[in-house]
Structure formats: structure tokens, C-alpha cells
Scaffold this motif. Sequence first.
Motif, short mmCIF file in Angstrom:
data_model
loop_
_atom_site.label_atom_id
_atom_site.label_comp_id
_atom_site.label_asym_id
_atom_site.label_seq_id
_atom_site.Cartn_x
_atom_site.Cartn_y
_atom_site.Cartn_z
N ALA A 60 -4.93 -3.18 -1.08
CA ALA A 60 -3.79 -3.36 -0.17
C ALA A 60 -4.06 -2.73 1.19
CB ALA A 60 -2.52 -2.76 -0.80
N ARG A 61 -4.66 -1.54 1.22
CA ARG A 61 -4.97 -0.90 2.49
C ARG A 61 -6.00 -1.71 3.28
NH1 ARG A 61 -6.30 5.27 2.32
NH2 ARG A 61 -6.45 4.75 4.53
N ARG A 62 -6.99 -2.27 2.55
CA ARG A 62 -7.99 -3.08 3.25
C ARG A 62 -7.35 -4.31 3.88
NH1 ARG A 62 -11.07 -3.72 -0.73
NH2 ARG A 62 -10.32 -5.76 -1.38
N ALA A 106 0.83 -1.21 0.00
CA ALA A 106 0.00 0.00 0.00
C ALA A 106 0.87 1.26 0.00
CB ALA A 106 -0.93 0.00 1.22
N GLU A 107 1.97 1.26 0.78
CA GLU A 107 2.86 2.43 0.78
C GLU A 107 3.50 2.62 -0.58
OE1 GLU A 107 5.64 1.68 3.87
OE2 GLU A 107 4.19 1.97 5.51
N GLN A 108 3.94 1.53 -1.20
CA GLN A 108 4.54 1.65 -2.53
C GLN A 108 3.52 2.19 -3.54
OE1 GLN A 108 5.88 -2.34 -3.22
NE2 GLN A 108 7.70 -2.17 -1.87
N LEU A 109 2.30 1.71 -3.49
CA LEU A 109 1.28 2.18 -4.43
C LEU A 109 0.92 3.64 -4.17
CD1 LEU A 109 -1.05 -0.95 -4.50
CD2 LEU A 109 0.45 -0.16 -6.34
N ALA A 110 0.88 4.09 -2.89
CA ALA A 110 0.55 5.48 -2.56
C ALA A 110 1.57 6.43 -3.17
CB ALA A 110 0.48 5.66 -1.05
N VAL A 111 2.85 6.03 -3.19
CA VAL A 111 3.88 6.87 -3.79
C VAL A 111 3.67 7.00 -5.30
CG1 VAL A 111 6.36 7.06 -4.21
CG2 VAL A 111 5.53 6.31 -1.98
N ARG A 112 3.14 5.97 -5.93
CA ARG A 112 2.96 5.99 -7.40
C ARG A 112 1.67 6.67 -7.83
NH1 ARG A 112 3.40 -0.12 -8.97
NH2 ARG A 112 2.85 0.77 -11.01
N ILE A 113 0.69 6.80 -6.92
CA ILE A 113 -0.62 7.33 -7.32
C ILE A 113 -0.55 8.80 -7.69
CG2 ILE A 113 -2.89 7.93 -6.41
CD1 ILE A 113 -2.95 5.24 -5.02
N GLU A 114 0.07 9.65 -6.81
CA GLU A 114 0.08 11.09 -7.05
C GLU A 114 0.78 11.44 -8.36
OE1 GLU A 114 -0.58 15.03 -6.78
OE2 GLU A 114 -1.50 13.37 -5.69
N ALA A 153 -3.90 5.03 -13.78
CA ALA A 153 -4.17 5.63 -12.48
C ALA A 153 -5.31 4.92 -11.77
CB ALA A 153 -4.51 7.11 -12.66
N GLY A 154 -6.35 4.50 -12.52
CA GLY A 154 -7.46 3.79 -11.89
C GLY A 154 -7.03 2.44 -11.33
N GLU A 155 -6.19 1.69 -12.09
CA GLU A 155 -5.72 0.40 -11.60
C GLU A 155 -4.87 0.58 -10.34
OE1 GLU A 155 -5.40 -3.63 -11.37
OE2 GLU A 155 -6.68 -2.40 -12.69
N LEU A 156 -4.02 1.63 -10.33
CA LEU A 156 -3.21 1.88 -9.14
C LEU A 156 -4.08 2.19 -7.93
CD1 LEU A 156 -0.29 4.06 -10.57
CD2 LEU A 156 -0.12 1.76 -9.63
#
Length: 995
Positions: A597-599, A443-451, A587-590
Amino acid sequence: MRLHRLDLTAFGPFGGSQHVDFDELSTAGLFLLHGPTGAGKTSVLDAVCYALYGSVPGARQNGQGLTLRSDHAAPGTRTEVTLDLTVAGRRLEITRQPPHERPKKRGTGTIVDKAQTWLREHDATVGAWKDLSRSHQEIGEEITQLLGMSREQFCQVVLLPQGDFARFLRADAEARGKLLGRLFDTRRFAEVEKRLAERRRTAEARVREGDAALLADAHRMHQAAGDTMEPPELTPGEPGLAEAVLGAAALARSDARERLTVAECGRLAAESAQAAAERALDDVRELARLQGRFGEARERARRLEERAGAHQEARARLDRSRKAEAVAPALELREAADAEHRRAAGAEARARAALPERFAEAGAAGLATAARRAAEELGGLESARRGERRLAALVAERADLDRQERADADVLTESEGWLADWDAIRAALQAGIESAQESATRAEQLAVRIEPAQRRLRAARLRDRLTGETDEARERARASEQAALDARGRWLDLKEQRLDGIAAELAAHLTAGEPCAVCGATEHPAPARKDAGHVDREAEEQALAAHQDAEERHGRDLRRLGDLRQELAAAAAEAGDTPAEALAAEAGELERDHVRARRDASALHSVREELRRAEQEHQRRTAAQRDAAVRAASRVGHRERLDRERTALEEELAQARGAAQSVAARAAQLERRAALLTAAADSARAAEDSAERLKAADGRLDEAAFRAGFDTPQAAADALLDGAAHRELQRRLDAWQSEEAAVRAVLAEPDTVAAAEQPPADLATAERTAAQAAERLRRTASAQDAAVRRCAELDRLSARASDGVRRLAPLRDEYDRVARLAGLTAGTSADNERKMRLEAYVLAARLEQVAAAATARLQRMSSGRYTLVHSDDRAGRGRSGLGLHVVDAWTGRERDTATLSGGETFFASLALALGLADVVTDEAGGVRLDTLFIDEGFGSLDDQTLDEVLDVLDSLRERDRSVGIVSHVADLRRRVHAQLEVVKGRSGSTVRQRA
């Protein structure tokens, strides 16, 4: 300031790189910049101004950025201007690159590079250049501080546009004031005028407010004084208002005090009359009171005579009651003894009823003996009762041991079952923790890629929208550019046609006998005639206005296109070439992966808590299993000791309880028997004692009744009264005696008897007279109070008005002083005879300096004929201060500069421009200007005048100056040897230099 070198690349009409060596051109002191129309002569001067200030002169400054780029330049060539100059003793090199639109290195479309600026300084000690700054703002501030001039002043002083100064010569005072105000920055004097006008308005408002407050106080005094005062019929601001208000206030106060004196006299008279009426009313009221008092006493005496028999009977009854009070103690004692005997007999009967049959006839002594024997037997059972309690404790303890044994057996069984599954439980929980930790990391890795993905998506959508807007803006810019070129061509064509027919236009103003404005002749044998299709001044100006409007529209379109290209370049750099739909899907898939992952990671805390609780449960069950085994081992010996002690106690208690069910039951029987026997013995003794006391009380009662005079004790009891009846009877007797004494006292009063002998009092008449006197006193007191309030209010308002007048005095002085200063600086005061404003006065002084500096050159150009003088005569709207006249030495007359011919106007404006350059230079701090440019105007001069003008310009190099002449005149090419020629061609313009 001296120019050394100018390098141009892709600037204006120059498609390639061009080099201008001003040092070589300045060697001759005077050089010529020439070339065909549209070749780019003015662009050379624009490049100098752009290098210094980052913008070009005049109306061309609207075309910034991308519009400075040459249309002939190759797409990959960057527009650049480099200027090498010396200013304030420092050798500097300025390089500027405007924004550049170029094709993208990858993909299609274009991108805009930002503007760049470099500033370098030559270090003579090491013979090399060193970098100073790359900041637009720092470089702009440094150059402006060194030159001491703004861009407008530089363009007016160094690049001398003759057309502007020709208009300056013919302009009115207001137009001259605007130009001089920009050059000399006299805004601070205009601010002084504005500030004084604001202070005058503020002071006037404060004075008017004070006058309004005075008038308000005057109206309040009119209301307080009534009809005796009229407020002054003046308005705020009128002179004499304060004196009128104070005078009216004084009259009102005087009248109010006279009315107060009259009211005080009336009140004193009413007070005397009211006091007399009150005294008469008091006398009548006293007579009426005494007469009523006498009549009331006679009535009370009659009622006392009627109740005399009842009074005697009550007195006799009270006497018998007092005799019976001597027998009362014996009666009370006999009643108490009888009641006590009845209670004791009842208690004895109840106590004997609870005893067995064998004690029915026993006396008090026999009952007491039987009670002692039962108590002795009860004492012998105390040890057996303690043993019985111990036996009950042993039984309970034995049952508790059995219960503990069963509980420990359950604990052992449950703990063994739970501990058997412990390894599987711990492994499952640890696996859940590891899975949740992996989800949190993801989840942390994905959060960095979302923005970044969202930013790229927004940039891609902006890129797609701006692409269409840029194409539309480009088409509009191309259309407006073609329209501007067409308008410029039409204007130039009309201008050329008008110049071809200028002779006919001048001839139209010729008058027989009047000198010609061109040649000065008074005879006009063959004036030119206007041919068909002649273009007049109005048509040329309309074409010029249309050309300027088209240029302005083209400039707006170019600015809009440049802004869109910059925004598009920024968006494209952020988004790249990836389509927006692909970026949106990514972006939607991320985001969806991040949510999952957060859930999954959210269960980490709960699983950790569950593992902690399971470990605690494992420790608890292990300890419980160990403690249960220890307790089971210790219970074996304890159980055997309890069983032996129980057997011994049961044998002992069987002997002690006898036929009873238990020792406690046997003891309870004995306790109850002893208590009943003791109570019966006590009751029997109490009954015997009460019977003796009752017999003694009967004897004392008979003796007391006989002594009090009663035949029997009952007769004494009937005559006795209780406390309430005795007090009521005594109160009635005392009230009768008090009433009798009071009536006798009233009937014996001399004043009351004397009043009863007089006629009845007339109280109503006396009260009516007193009321009338009191009403008159109230009216006169009210009138006096009103007069006092009127005087106090008038005194207060007068004092406030006086204070207001005192406060207004300095405000009026300040207003008069500020108004005089404001009128003087605004040119409206009578003291300002020429109606000259402060700013115009300062500009007039500057204009006088400019005229003096220009005259030194104008006299030489005109062979001593013309002199420029400043005039402070009144002009439009009655103002003065910015007039400019020329003195003609041939006629000795002074005339307006608008009457000069075309050639005279040129060299007069040239002299004015040079003089203005000197004054502005001095104003800027004495910055030396070693390079000047003069733009056009030489074509209107004859050969002799041209020679004189060139002599003046050539004299400038005596002061180590170099002058560049921008002109089409062919004769100048023969006269000026140092030349810079601008040649235009299909691939762009080029420069050729000849020294």
C-alpha cells in the motif's frame, strides 16, 4: 492503638473466612490465644502485622505475596485480611489482598491478579465509613505516621517475642547494640562518628601534605645551598619539623650571603685589572693603526706617480669634448631635418603610387582640386544610401513575416492535435490520483494494526517461554516446600526429644556443693542420666539451621514462582489464547500489505504533479492557438504595405548607383578616391617644406664648426663625447685628484708621522693580556651571579617555607581538635576512660531507661528479689556502655543476666520487653498501645511465679490495656477465661472465641 476486629480469608492455615472480635476479648483485659502446634496461633499475629504494614514479622517476611495464601482455600477464593482498629483517636479499617493466582476465565492456565489495599475511616458524625485511599504507598505512609513505629519496632513492642528478649538478656554488648540501634534508630550518631573520623583523616592528610611540601622546600634549599646545609631527618607529621626546616633555612641564607660578599670583592679586583688591560690594548691598537695608515699612504703616492701621463691625456680629451659641445645643437638640427626630409619624400612616393596614371605629374594644388570634386559627388549620394538601407530592412521584415506565418501554422497544427486528446489524458491522470489516495488510506489503516499485532506476537512468544519456566518453578517450589516440611518436622522431633531429656542435660553441669541452677539446692542425691540417643543442644541447633535453610530456599522458589506467574499473566492478558505461529503469520501479512500500500501510495505526488503540468500545458496550447489566429489576421495588411514601399525604393536606387552594383559600392568608390587624392596632396606639400628646412640646417652647421675651431663639421662630430663617456672621463679625473689630496693629507698628519718613527707595535701580546683579564672577570662575575641566584633562591624558598608554616598552623590546630573529638566519639581517646563510642553512649542511656522501666515490673514478678540495672563496665575489646546486670536482693550481689535460670530468664525478659515497649512508645511520640501480645515462654514458670506474672499482666489493664498471651500451657486455660482457640483440621484451621 486498640484492635477491634480482625477478619481473615484464605490466609495462612485458615482455608475459609474467620472472624476475631478483639473488643469482646479485651473486655476481660487479659485473654489467651492457644491451640496445638502448627494450628496457626502465630498466623493471627502475622495477619495483624500484614494488615498494618503489608508484610509479616521476622524471617517470615521473605514469604510475601502468593505464599501468604492458604493451601486449603478453594481456587476461586481470594486471600484477604481486614483489620478494624483505633489509632491516634481515629477509627480506621484496613483491607489488604496479596497477589492472587487464579485459573483463566477462558482457556487453560492461570493468571495472577495484582495486590489490592483499601483504607477507610469511620465518621462518627454520620455513623458511616468513608473511603480514604487505595494506594499501597499512601496507606503505608499514613499508618507508619499514625503509629510512629516501623514494622520492626511494632513487632518488637506490640508482638513481644520472648525468645528474642531472652537472647537479649544473655547477649554481649555488640548484639545488644544492634537490637537497640534498630529500635531507637541511632544511625545518626554512628554517622557523626564516621563524619568525625573522615574529617580527622582529611585534616591529617592536609597536615601531611603541608609537611611534605616543607620537606620538599628543605631539599630544594639543600640543592641551592650546596654542601653547607643538610635537610632535617624528619618525616611528615613528626613534631618539630617546621622549626627544623626554618632553622636550617636561616643558616643556609647566612652562609650564602657571606659567599656573596667574597664573590663581589673578587669581581671588583678583576674589573680593575681588566680595565687596565683594555686601555693598554687600545694604545697598542692605535699605534698599529697609525703605522699602517702611514705605510698605506706612501704606497698610494707611488701608484699616483705611475698614472700621471694617462691623467694628462684624459684632461686634454675632455677639453676638446667641451669645445665640440657648442657645435652639438647644429649637428642635431641638421640630422633631424635630413630624417624629416627622407620621411616626407617616402610618403609622397607611396601616395602617388596609389593614384591613377593621370595624376602622376600633378602638383599639390591639382591633387587638392581633384579631391574636392570627389567629395562633392559623394555628398549627393547620401539620400540614396538611406533608401538602400531602408530597402534591406523591408526585405528582412518581409522574410520575418513569412517565417512567422510558417511558425503559426505549425503551432495551430500541433495544438489542434494535442487538444483533441486532452479529455482522455485528464481522465487517466485523475484515475491514477484516486487509486494512489485509496492506497494511502489503506496504508494508514494497516499501520495502526501492525504495532498491536507485533505486541501480541511478542507477548505470545513470552507467554510460551514463561509457561515452561513457570511449570519448572512450580515443581521446584513443591519440592522445596516438602523439603522444608521435612526439615521442620525433624527439628521439632529433635527439640521434643531434647526437652524430654533436658533434666539429664542440666544434671551434667551439677557440681557437688554448688547450688542447682533450677532449684538452688546444694545436694544432688539422684541426678538424671543421659539415655541412649540423647539429643544435645548442638544437634538441635543443626536441625534448626537446616530447617531455616530449607525455609529460605522455599521462600526463594516461591518468590521466583510468583514473579514468573505475574509476568506470565501479563503476557497472557496481552496475547490471549491465539498461538504464536498464527500471530506471526497475521503480523507478516499485515506488514506485506502495508509495504504494498505504501508503494502504491508513493505515486500520488508524482501523478498530481503530472496532472498539474498537463493542465498548464492545456492552458498554454489553448492560448497559443488563439494568439496564432490573431497574428495571422494582422499580417495580411502589413504584407501589402511592405510590397508597395519596396517597389518605389528599387526604382529610385537604380538611377543612383549607375554602373556600380549598389549605392553603397558607388559611395565607397568615391570615398576611397577622395581620401587618396587628399593624402597625396598633403604628402607633396610636406616633402617641399622638409627640403627647405634641410637646406637651412646645412648652412647653420658650417658656421658653428668654424666658430668652435674645427676645420670641418665632421671633425667637431668626432670630438664630441656622449653623456656616459663624458661622465666616466670626468669621474676618473675627479678620483685622481681626490686620491692625490688624501695622500698629501695623510703624509702631513703629525700623529701619523710620529707613529711611523716609533718601533713596530706588538698587538698580539697586548690582545693576549687583555683576553686573560677578561676571562678572569667572567669567572668572578659568574661566581657573583651564582651567589646572587643562590641567595635569591634561598630567600624565595625560605619565604615559601615560612608561608607554609603559617598556613599549616591553623590546619594543625584543626587536626588536633578534630582528632580529639574523633578519638572521644570512637572511644579510643585517653579522655574517654570507659572507651565508649558515641552511639554506644546514646544506646546506654536508652538501655538505662529500659532497665528502669523493666525493674518496676520485674520486682513485682520476683517478689522484690530481682532488679535490672545498667552497667557501663568495660566488655569485649576494651569497650563499655551496654552491660546489663541483675541485682539479687537475697544475696545483695550484682551478677550478669546470663546467670538467671530458665524461669527467671522468662519473667526477666518479659519485664524487659514491657519496659522496652514503654520506652519505644515514648520515643515514637507517646502513641498509646492498648493491645499487646506475648508469645510463649510461660511453661518454664512455677505456680507461684506464674501467679505473680499474671498479676503483673493483669495490672496492665488498669491502664486500659488488653494483653493477649500466646501459650501452650494448660494451666493458663483455667486461669485466663477470655480465650481465642485455634483448631487445626484437614481442611484448614478455624478459630473459636470465648469471652
